[in-house]
Scaffold this motif. Structure first.
Motif, PDB file in Angstrom:
ATOM      1  N   SER A 134      -6.267   2.230  -5.389  1.00  0.00           N
ATOM      2  CA  SER A 134      -6.639   3.091  -5.082  1.00  0.00           C
ATOM      3  C   SER A 134      -6.918   3.533  -4.162  1.00  0.00           C
ATOM      4  CB  SER A 134      -8.977   3.021  -5.254  1.00  0.00           C
ATOM      5  OG  SER A 134      -9.208   4.215  -5.441  1.00  0.00           O
ATOM      6  N   GLU A 135      -6.679   2.755  -3.407  1.00  0.00           N
ATOM      7  CA  GLU A 135      -6.306   2.398  -1.449  1.00  0.00           C
ATOM      8  C   GLU A 135      -4.797   3.003  -1.684  1.00  0.00           C
ATOM      9  OE1 GLU A 135      -7.506  -1.087   0.167  1.00  0.00           O
ATOM     10  OE2 GLU A 135      -9.600  -0.699   0.052  1.00  0.00           O
ATOM     11  N   ASP A 136      -3.982   2.725  -2.644  1.00  0.00           N
ATOM     12  CA  ASP A 136      -2.898   3.202  -2.298  1.00  0.00           C
ATOM     13  C   ASP A 136      -2.470   4.549  -2.354  1.00  0.00           C
ATOM     14  OD1 ASP A 136      -2.372   0.759  -1.985  1.00  0.00           O
ATOM     15  OD2 ASP A 136      -1.271  -0.064  -3.974  1.00  0.00           O
ATOM     16  N   GLN A 137      -3.208   5.017  -3.425  1.00  0.00           N
ATOM     17  CA  GLN A 137      -3.312   6.397  -3.669  1.00  0.00           C
ATOM     18  C   GLN A 137      -3.980   7.314  -2.503  1.00  0.00           C
ATOM     19  OE1 GLN A 137      -5.356   7.066  -7.962  1.00  0.00           O
ATOM     20  NE2 GLN A 137      -3.366   6.009  -8.227  1.00  0.00           N
ATOM     21  N   PHE A 142      -1.524   6.889   0.431  1.00  0.00           N
ATOM     22  CA  PHE A 142      -0.266   8.249  -0.250  1.00  0.00           C
ATOM     23  C   PHE A 142      -0.247   9.714   0.042  1.00  0.00           C
ATOM     24  CE2 PHE A 142       2.684  10.999  -3.110  1.00  0.00           C
ATOM     25  CZ  PHE A 142       4.140  10.373  -2.581  1.00  0.00           C
ATOM     26  N   ALA A 143      -1.589   9.448  -0.243  1.00  0.00           N
ATOM     27  CA  ALA A 143      -2.125  11.285  -0.126  1.00  0.00           C
ATOM     28  C   ALA A 143      -2.101  11.770   1.314  1.00  0.00           C
ATOM     29  CB  ALA A 143      -3.522  11.669  -0.524  1.00  0.00           C
ATOM     30  N   VAL A 144      -2.403  10.850   2.244  1.00  0.00           N
ATOM     31  CA  VAL A 144      -2.858  10.764   4.011  1.00  0.00           C
ATOM     32  C   VAL A 144      -1.450  10.786   4.193  1.00  0.00           C
ATOM     33  CG1 VAL A 144      -3.089   9.387   5.805  1.00  0.00           C
ATOM     34  CG2 VAL A 144      -4.873   9.112   4.353  1.00  0.00           C
ATOM     35  N   ALA A 145      -0.538  10.481   3.482  1.00  0.00           N
ATOM     36  CA  ALA A 145       0.562  10.225   4.173  1.00  0.00           C
ATOM     37  C   ALA A 145       1.461  11.586   4.015  1.00  0.00           C
ATOM     38  CB  ALA A 145       1.418   9.031   3.604  1.00  0.00           C
ATOM     39  N   LYS A 146       1.284  12.239   2.416  1.00  0.00           N
ATOM     40  CA  LYS A 146       1.844  13.086   2.173  1.00  0.00           C
ATOM     41  C   LYS A 146       1.058  14.824   2.909  1.00  0.00           C
ATOM     42  CE  LYS A 146       2.882  15.595  -2.442  1.00  0.00           C
ATOM     43  NZ  LYS A 146       2.225  15.414  -3.822  1.00  0.00           N
ATOM     44  N   GLN A 147      -0.155  14.620   3.325  1.00  0.00           N
ATOM     45  CA  GLN A 147      -0.816  15.834   3.632  1.00  0.00           C
ATOM     46  C   GLN A 147      -0.697  15.472   5.004  1.00  0.00           C
ATOM     47  OE1 GLN A 147      -5.045  14.432   3.270  1.00  0.00           O
ATOM     48  NE2 GLN A 147      -5.046  15.489   1.157  1.00  0.00           N
ATOM     49  N   TRP A 195      -1.271   0.472   4.120  1.00  0.00           N
ATOM     50  CA  TRP A 195      -0.441   0.007   2.604  1.00  0.00           C
ATOM     51  C   TRP A 195       0.986   0.323   3.572  1.00  0.00           C
ATOM     52  CZ3 TRP A 195       2.530   5.542   2.301  1.00  0.00           C
ATOM     53  CH2 TRP A 195       2.611   5.430   1.176  1.00  0.00           C
ATOM     54  N   ILE A 196       1.192   0.961   4.436  1.00  0.00           N
ATOM     55  CA  ILE A 196       2.947   0.574   5.262  1.00  0.00           C
ATOM     56  C   ILE A 196       3.394  -1.270   5.289  1.00  0.00           C
ATOM     57  CG2 ILE A 196       4.520   1.343   7.093  1.00  0.00           C
ATOM     58  CD1 ILE A 196       3.242   3.811   7.367  1.00  0.00           C
ATOM     59  N   ARG A 246       2.251  -3.342   3.732  1.00  0.00           N
ATOM     60  CA  ARG A 246       2.154  -3.812   2.472  1.00  0.00           C
ATOM     61  C   ARG A 246       3.436  -2.826   0.767  1.00  0.00           C
ATOM     62  NH1 ARG A 246      -1.062  -2.238  -1.355  1.00  0.00           N
ATOM     63  NH2 ARG A 246      -2.472  -0.818   0.907  1.00  0.00           N
ATOM     64  N   GLY A 247       4.727  -2.870   2.539  1.00  0.00           N
ATOM     65  CA  GLY A 247       5.835  -1.630   1.815  1.00  0.00           C
ATOM     66  C   GLY A 247       5.272  -0.948   0.747  1.00  0.00           C
ATOM     67  N   ALA A 248       4.099   0.311   1.045  1.00  0.00           N
ATOM     68  CA  ALA A 248       3.976   1.247   0.491  1.00  0.00           C
ATOM     69  C   ALA A 248       4.231   1.218  -1.198  1.00  0.00           C
ATOM     70  CB  ALA A 248       4.683   2.969   1.280  1.00  0.00           C
ATOM     71  N   PRO A 249       3.330   0.441  -1.506  1.00  0.00           N
ATOM     72  CA  PRO A 249       2.843   0.881  -2.936  1.00  0.00           C
ATOM     73  C   PRO A 249       2.799   1.984  -3.328  1.00  0.00           C
ATOM     74  CG  PRO A 249       1.716  -0.921  -2.228  1.00  0.00           C
ATOM     75  CD  PRO A 249       2.596  -0.370  -1.363  1.00  0.00           C
ATOM     76  N   ASN A 250       3.163   2.454  -4.876  1.00  0.00           N
ATOM     77  CA  ASN A 250       2.440   4.398  -5.173  1.00  0.00           C
ATOM     78  C   ASN A 250       3.140   4.173  -6.528  1.00  0.00           C
ATOM     79  OD1 ASN A 250       2.174   6.771  -4.920  1.00  0.00           O
ATOM     80  ND2 ASN A 250       4.167   7.395  -4.820  1.00  0.00           N
ATOM     81  N   LYS A 251       1.960   4.580  -7.221  1.00  0.00           N
ATOM     82  CA  LYS A 251       1.814   4.640  -8.547  1.00  0.00           C
ATOM     83  C   LYS A 251       2.548   6.339  -8.926  1.00  0.00           C
ATOM     84  CE  LYS A 251       1.557  -0.095  -9.594  1.00  0.00           C
ATOM     85  NZ  LYS A 251       2.207  -0.444  -9.529  1.00  0.00           N
ATOM     86  N   ASN A 252       2.271   6.909  -7.808  1.00  0.00           N
ATOM     87  CA  ASN A 252       2.854   8.476  -8.230  1.00  0.00           C
ATOM     88  C   ASN A 252       4.364   8.769  -8.693  1.00  0.00           C
ATOM     89  OD1 ASN A 252      -0.138   8.978  -7.425  1.00  0.00           O
ATOM     90  ND2 ASN A 252       0.720   8.832  -5.071  1.00  0.00           N
TER      91      ASN A 252
END
Length: 110
Positions: free
Chosen positions: A21-24, A27-32, A101-102, A104-110
């Protein structure tokens, strides 16, 4: 013994769901905030990949504070001459989420 393993499995599952959930969210913060315009998870674009950043700072205990400052204020020189623009509008909570997140290597399930 069965109860111990059941409990351990439950704790592991909860930690995995929480991290996912935190990874998601990260990722959303990075994208936005247009981070993904210059950075990718596993390849260099304009700036280094998030995985490369994690590798570079993996043994640095002050890395989170350094990266929070770098993201908020911008700068150049850590990865070459191309400057990174400041992201001063990010809250401290978002900066913490993003840097964790970064690192930790920016894990992402998206």
């Amino acid at each position: 013994m069965k109860i111990f393993f059941s409990f351990a499995l439950l704790v592991f599952h909860f930690q995995y769901v929480q991290a996912s959930s935190e990874d998601q969210k990260a990722f959303a913060v990075a994208k936005q905030n247009a981070c993904l315009g210059c950075h990718a998870i596993n390849k260099k674009i304009v700036g280094p990949s998030f995985e490369s950043v994690a590798q570079k700072y993996q043994a640095d205990s002050s890395a989170q504070a350094f990266l929070k400052n770098k993201i908020a204020k911008g700068g150049a020189g850590s990865w070459g001459v191309v400057p990174m623009p400041a992201n001063a509008k990010l809250s401290d909570a978002d900066l913490s989420l993003l840097t964790s997140w970064i690192l930790r290597g920016a894990p992402n399930k998206n």
